[in-house]
Design a protein around this motif. Structure first.
Motif, PDB file in Angstrom:
ATOM      1  N   VAL B 120       0.787  -1.090   0.034  1.00 21.97           N
ATOM      2  CA  VAL B 120       0.005  -0.044  -0.269  1.00 21.97           C
ATOM      3  C   VAL B 120       0.896   1.183  -0.064  1.00 21.97           C
ATOM      4  N   ASP B 121       0.880   1.800  -1.030  1.00 24.18           N
ATOM      5  CA  ASP B 121       1.768   2.961  -1.242  1.00 24.18           C
ATOM      6  C   ASP B 121       1.455   4.159  -0.336  1.00 24.18           C
ATOM      7  N   GLN B 122       2.194   5.058  -0.129  1.00 22.10           N
ATOM      8  CA  GLN B 122       1.826   6.256   0.648  1.00 22.10           C
ATOM      9  C   GLN B 122       0.821   7.197  -0.129  1.00 22.10           C
ATOM     10  N   GLY B 123      -0.454   6.696  -0.127  1.00 25.89           N
ATOM     11  CA  GLY B 123      -1.698   7.448  -0.664  1.00 25.89           C
ATOM     12  C   GLY B 123      -2.288   8.291   0.459  1.00 25.89           C
ATOM     13  N   ILE B 124      -3.598   8.275   0.291  1.00 27.74           N
ATOM     14  CA  ILE B 124      -4.365   9.124   1.322  1.00 27.74           C
ATOM     15  C   ILE B 124      -4.139   8.674   2.661  1.00 27.74           C
ATOM     16  N   GLN B 125      -3.778   9.450   3.707  1.00 21.63           N
ATOM     17  CA  GLN B 125      -3.686   8.902   5.161  1.00 21.63           C
ATOM     18  C   GLN B 125      -4.640   9.581   5.967  1.00 21.63           C
ATOM     19  N   PHE B 126      -5.293   8.970   7.108  1.00 27.32           N
ATOM     20  CA  PHE B 126      -5.865   9.530   8.099  1.00 27.32           C
ATOM     21  C   PHE B 126      -5.490   8.733   9.371  1.00 27.32           C
ATOM     22  N   THR B 154     -21.981  -4.745   0.592  1.00 24.06           N
ATOM     23  CA  THR B 154     -21.414  -5.502   1.673  1.00 24.06           C
ATOM     24  C   THR B 154     -20.307  -4.993   2.541  1.00 24.06           C
ATOM     25  N   GLY B 155     -19.969  -3.588   1.950  1.00 32.16           N
ATOM     26  CA  GLY B 155     -19.124  -2.519   2.792  1.00 32.16           C
ATOM     27  C   GLY B 155     -19.642  -1.760   3.529  1.00 32.16           C
ATOM     28  N   CYS B 156     -19.065  -1.029   4.308  1.00 33.69           N
ATOM     29  CA  CYS B 156     -19.078   0.215   4.995  1.00 33.69           C
ATOM     30  C   CYS B 156     -18.319   1.316   4.386  1.00 33.69           C
ATOM     31  N   LEU B 157     -19.122   2.469   4.204  1.00 36.09           N
ATOM     32  CA  LEU B 157     -18.450   3.660   3.902  1.00 36.09           C
ATOM     33  C   LEU B 157     -17.919   4.412   4.709  1.00 36.09           C
ATOM     34  N   ILE B 158     -16.720   4.863   4.602  1.00 37.10           N
ATOM     35  CA  ILE B 158     -16.035   5.694   5.630  1.00 37.10           C
ATOM     36  C   ILE B 158     -15.963   7.014   4.521  1.00 37.10           C
ATOM     37  N   GLU B 159     -16.652   7.895   5.130  1.00 35.06           N
ATOM     38  CA  GLU B 159     -16.279   9.340   4.195  1.00 35.06           C
ATOM     39  C   GLU B 159     -16.128  10.437   5.250  1.00 35.06           C
ATOM     40  N   SER B 160     -15.077  11.339   4.843  1.00 41.87           N
ATOM     41  CA  SER B 160     -14.630  12.467   5.615  1.00 41.87           C
ATOM     42  C   SER B 160     -14.709  13.741   4.846  1.00 41.87           C
ATOM     43  N   THR B 161     -15.341  14.675   5.127  1.00 34.58           N
ATOM     44  CA  THR B 161     -15.491  15.844   4.384  1.00 34.58           C
ATOM     45  C   THR B 161     -14.246  17.146   5.014  1.00 34.58           C
ATOM     46  N   GLY B 162     -13.388  16.346   5.756  1.00 35.42           N
ATOM     47  CA  GLY B 162     -12.504  17.226   6.659  1.00 35.42           C
ATOM     48  C   GLY B 162     -12.746  17.025   8.105  1.00 35.42           C
ATOM     49  N   ASN B 163     -13.465  17.754   8.752  1.00 36.64           N
ATOM     50  CA  ASN B 163     -13.962  17.869  10.205  1.00 36.64           C
ATOM     51  C   ASN B 163     -15.109  16.742  10.238  1.00 36.64           C
ATOM     52  N   GLU B 164     -15.972  16.645   9.291  1.00 40.33           N
ATOM     53  CA  GLU B 164     -16.865  15.639   9.522  1.00 40.33           C
ATOM     54  C   GLU B 164     -16.677  14.217   9.173  1.00 40.33           C
ATOM     55  N   LEU B 165     -16.863  13.466  10.010  1.00 41.15           N
ATOM     56  CA  LEU B 165     -16.438  11.897   9.696  1.00 41.15           C
ATOM     57  C   LEU B 165     -17.789  11.227   9.831  1.00 41.15           C
ATOM     58  N   ASN B 166     -17.880  10.296   8.607  1.00 40.67           N
ATOM     59  CA  ASN B 166     -19.268   9.527   8.335  1.00 40.67           C
ATOM     60  C   ASN B 166     -18.739   7.760   8.319  1.00 40.67           C
ATOM     61  N   MET B 167     -19.605   6.991   8.730  1.00 40.48           N
ATOM     62  CA  MET B 167     -19.448   5.733   8.729  1.00 40.48           C
ATOM     63  C   MET B 167     -20.854   5.238   8.349  1.00 40.48           C
ATOM     64  N   VAL B 168     -20.973   4.535   7.463  1.00 36.70           N
ATOM     65  CA  VAL B 168     -22.516   4.056   6.816  1.00 36.70           C
ATOM     66  C   VAL B 168     -22.540   2.672   6.417  1.00 36.70           C
ATOM     67  N   ALA B 169     -23.544   2.163   6.947  1.00 39.35           N
ATOM     68  CA  ALA B 169     -23.727   0.804   6.222  1.00 39.35           C
ATOM     69  C   ALA B 169     -25.335   0.834   5.978  1.00 39.35           C
ATOM     70  N   VAL B 187      -7.923  14.286   6.022  1.00 37.69           N
ATOM     71  CA  VAL B 187      -8.099  14.922   4.813  1.00 37.69           C
ATOM     72  C   VAL B 187      -9.415  14.368   4.369  1.00 37.69           C
ATOM     73  N   PRO B 188     -10.147  14.989   3.325  1.00 39.77           N
ATOM     74  CA  PRO B 188     -11.437  14.664   2.721  1.00 39.77           C
ATOM     75  C   PRO B 188     -11.144  13.496   1.893  1.00 39.77           C
ATOM     76  N   MET B 189     -11.678  12.216   2.071  1.00 37.30           N
ATOM     77  CA  MET B 189     -11.793  11.279   1.516  1.00 37.30           C
ATOM     78  C   MET B 189     -13.049  10.265   1.508  1.00 37.30           C
ATOM     79  N   LYS B 190     -12.955   9.170   0.885  1.00 37.29           N
ATOM     80  CA  LYS B 190     -14.183   8.095   0.647  1.00 37.29           C
ATOM     81  C   LYS B 190     -13.641   6.970   0.413  1.00 37.29           C
ATOM     82  N   ARG B 213      -3.489   4.759  12.336  1.00 33.40           N
ATOM     83  CA  ARG B 213      -3.255   5.395  11.155  1.00 33.40           C
ATOM     84  C   ARG B 213      -3.656   4.413   9.699  1.00 33.40           C
ATOM     85  N   ALA B 214      -4.576   5.207   9.097  1.00 31.24           N
ATOM     86  CA  ALA B 214      -5.068   4.272   8.073  1.00 31.24           C
ATOM     87  C   ALA B 214      -4.342   4.940   6.883  1.00 31.24           C
ATOM     88  N   ASN B 215      -3.927   4.131   5.618  1.00 29.25           N
ATOM     89  CA  ASN B 215      -3.081   4.309   4.744  1.00 29.25           C
ATOM     90  C   ASN B 215      -3.877   3.801   3.310  1.00 29.25           C
TER      91      ASN B 215
END
Lengths: 365, 365
Positions: B120-126, B154-169, B187-190, B213-215
């Motif tokens: 897993v290359d150094q991509g998006i990190q949080f 069958t997966g959970c979405l993890i979405e961040s818009t910056g300061n707002e973090l969401n996990m959804v099933a 960082v914003p990510m999905k 730390r996620a990568n």
């Protein structure tokens, strides 16, 4: 039928009889709990091998009886609030279960088809403290035979000569023998009870010294307390003359810490696995016991400091038999193992006292 | 290879990777634990869905690597005395495990055939506190879909818009949504991660606020702590626009004690059983909620005092969905359920706070 009782009392009564309810039959009767409200409330489970009848403290408002599906009835009562429960049956065997606003109705069936528990006439009786009986079963029943061609050995012998009480299990390769001198003796008697029945009885016996009263007829035995009556078949046939099997003199006695030896044998079992043909090798010399095991999984070797009295020895066992014996006496800090040679039976017992011991036949090379 | 380490550290390392070891394959590699002694001691389990690499504090005396049978290795270490362990591998992959006189040898296999964990290359990190991530998974992952025709659900979405973090099933009939405002934003990510992977991760996450730390790269995500690296596949595809699914205005809001309602729904489930077609009926009027259920097993009815705001309602649900939602929020003393009508989705959430809620579609009559 209409009764009031506390959730706790009803749950306890259900838990006691549930071990005796059949789980996979084609009979709705045997998979049910017989509920009888007469002078008292009685619950019954009976799988034709063992039967249990428990007595539950209850206000009987209207008498009656029926059979309820065991699993559902038990699940419902378990989840009810800890309060007074009202149980009301209609003519069509629809039962209402009420507790603090929660209300169930489930369908029962007539009690008329429920098999009668065999009557045990007032035959031979004996009384034991429950904790003693529980201990007797725990220390012997694991060693009963499984061979259906020698049915008598699938049971435990209970034999009393008056003040000496014995419980014995033999499976052809090992003997577990519990014995004790009771201050308050019993009548002389001899009975063989299926090991399975005793293991079920062990689960519901209390660890207090409250008495349990046994009652025997030709084919059945019951164990009775204020709370329940436990019924089991008796096995017919002549039991082995076990006393002559056990050697009393030994050329080697080895004392060890029970926990230390048990953990070592448990480790050896990781290597040998469940295969019955596997063996552990034990050698004792110069106050040191060396335990080894070999299999396709790998090899194991352990050294334990022991107190050796007598000759050195090298001997092989089925590791499961040694493990079972050590587990049964693991409450004893110290134990001993006594040998004559590597082809003669050895005896494992607590270092102090004579109340129980195990004889194991060694494996031949 | 030769290493020294403590039993506790080795056991912990094994326990962490064991969830990722395959249990029923034809590959001895996937059923084994990869042991690598380089600068540090690393253990790896990898079942091609998830992979875990743990780091164990150890003295590396001689470097090397091999694969050991997972179950046997773990059983052996578990039964060893709580002491220093020496692990020594010979050229033929025979491994000796030594601890305080106890000595095992087991057979390993070469590490050369062990599959490489995807890089897993150094991509998006949080970075998140472990207890927060654990809570997010616990409160959502149970609600992922099981339908293999809609793999993305069958997966959970993890979405961040910056300061707002969401996990959804979302499974088509219900939505579980955890959200929070993080002081230290990401960082914003999905990303959509298989629910199964997250449930395994949940088991090894600690309940402390130590960071994880996620990568992320295109196909894989790793979660990293000082002790381990957890790797999972990422699900490809567009996730549902969940925010628009959730109603925000309601005509009825009903507040209740979470424990009281949960126990009532659990009782209802005894009557409905596991059958997916079963339903519970909920009616609310005059500050009273009546829960009823009917099936061939029997009937159930319960009354609960609630605080009602708005119109009366009569509505039907899959009882398991209501039970799952209430179990997920059972730490909250009070909760509320909000309706618009008996054909519109309802929302179950804690009485206070907006950090997680559940949307459930009602059943039609």
């Amino acid at each position: 039928m209409k009764i009031h009782c506390s959730k706790t009392a009803l749950m306890e009564g259900i838990n006691i009889v549930q071990t005796a309810v059949a789980s996979k039959t084609t009979s709705s009767f045997l998979e049910g709990i017989l509920v009888e409200a007469e002078e008292t409330l009685k619950l019954t489970g009976f799988n034709l091998e063992i039967g249990i009848k428990s007595t539950v403290e209850a206000d009987i408002i209207e008498r009656g009886s029926l059979v309820l599906p065991s699993r559902l009835f038990s699940d419902i009562v378990r989840t009810l609030p800890d309060a007074d429960i009202a149980l009301t049956a209609a003519k069509n065997f629809e039962v209402q279960i009420d507790a603090e606003g929660s209300f169930f109705s489930i369908r029962g069936i007539t009690a008329e088809g429920y098999p009668l528990l065999p009557q045990v006439d007032q035959g031979i009786q004996f009384v034991l403290p429950q904790n003693i009986l529980k201990d007797m079963i725990k220390k012997t029943a694991f060693a009963v035979g499984l061979d259906q061609h020698r049915v008598i050995l699938t049971g435990c012998l209970i034999e009393s000569t008056g003040n000496e009480l014995n419980m014995v299990a033999i499976d052809g390769y090992r003997v577990a023998w519990w014995k004790s001198f009771l201050e308050k003796g019993t009548v002389p008697m001899k009975v063989v009870i299926p090991g399975k029945s005793l293991s079920e009885l062990q689960k519901i016996l209390s660890s207090s010294d409250e008495p349990i009263r046994a009652n025997m007829s030709k084919n059945y035995i019951t164990f009775n307390t204020d709370k329940y009556m436990f019924l089991s078949r008796i096995l017919e046939g002549e039991y082995l003359a076990y006393k002559s099997l056990i050697p009393t003199e030994f050329s080697t006695t080895v004392r060890f810490e029970t926990a230390r030896m048990l953990e070592s044998v448990e480790r050896a079992c990781l290597v040998t696995g469940e295969d019955k043909k596997m063996q552990i090798h034990i050698s004792v010399a110069s106050d040191r016991m060396v335990i080894t095991a070999h299999s396709d999984n790998g090899n194991y070797k352990d050294m334990i400091s022991v107190e050796q009295e007598g000759n050195d020895i090298e001997i092989m066992f089925n590791p499961k038999f040694v493990q079972d014996a050590l587990r049964a006496i693991q409450d004893e800090e110290k134990a001993k193992i006594c040998f004559n040679s590597n082809v003669h039976p050895c005896v494992i017992k607590p270092d102090e006292g004579d109340s129980f011991f195990y004889m194991i036949l060694p494996l031949r090379v």
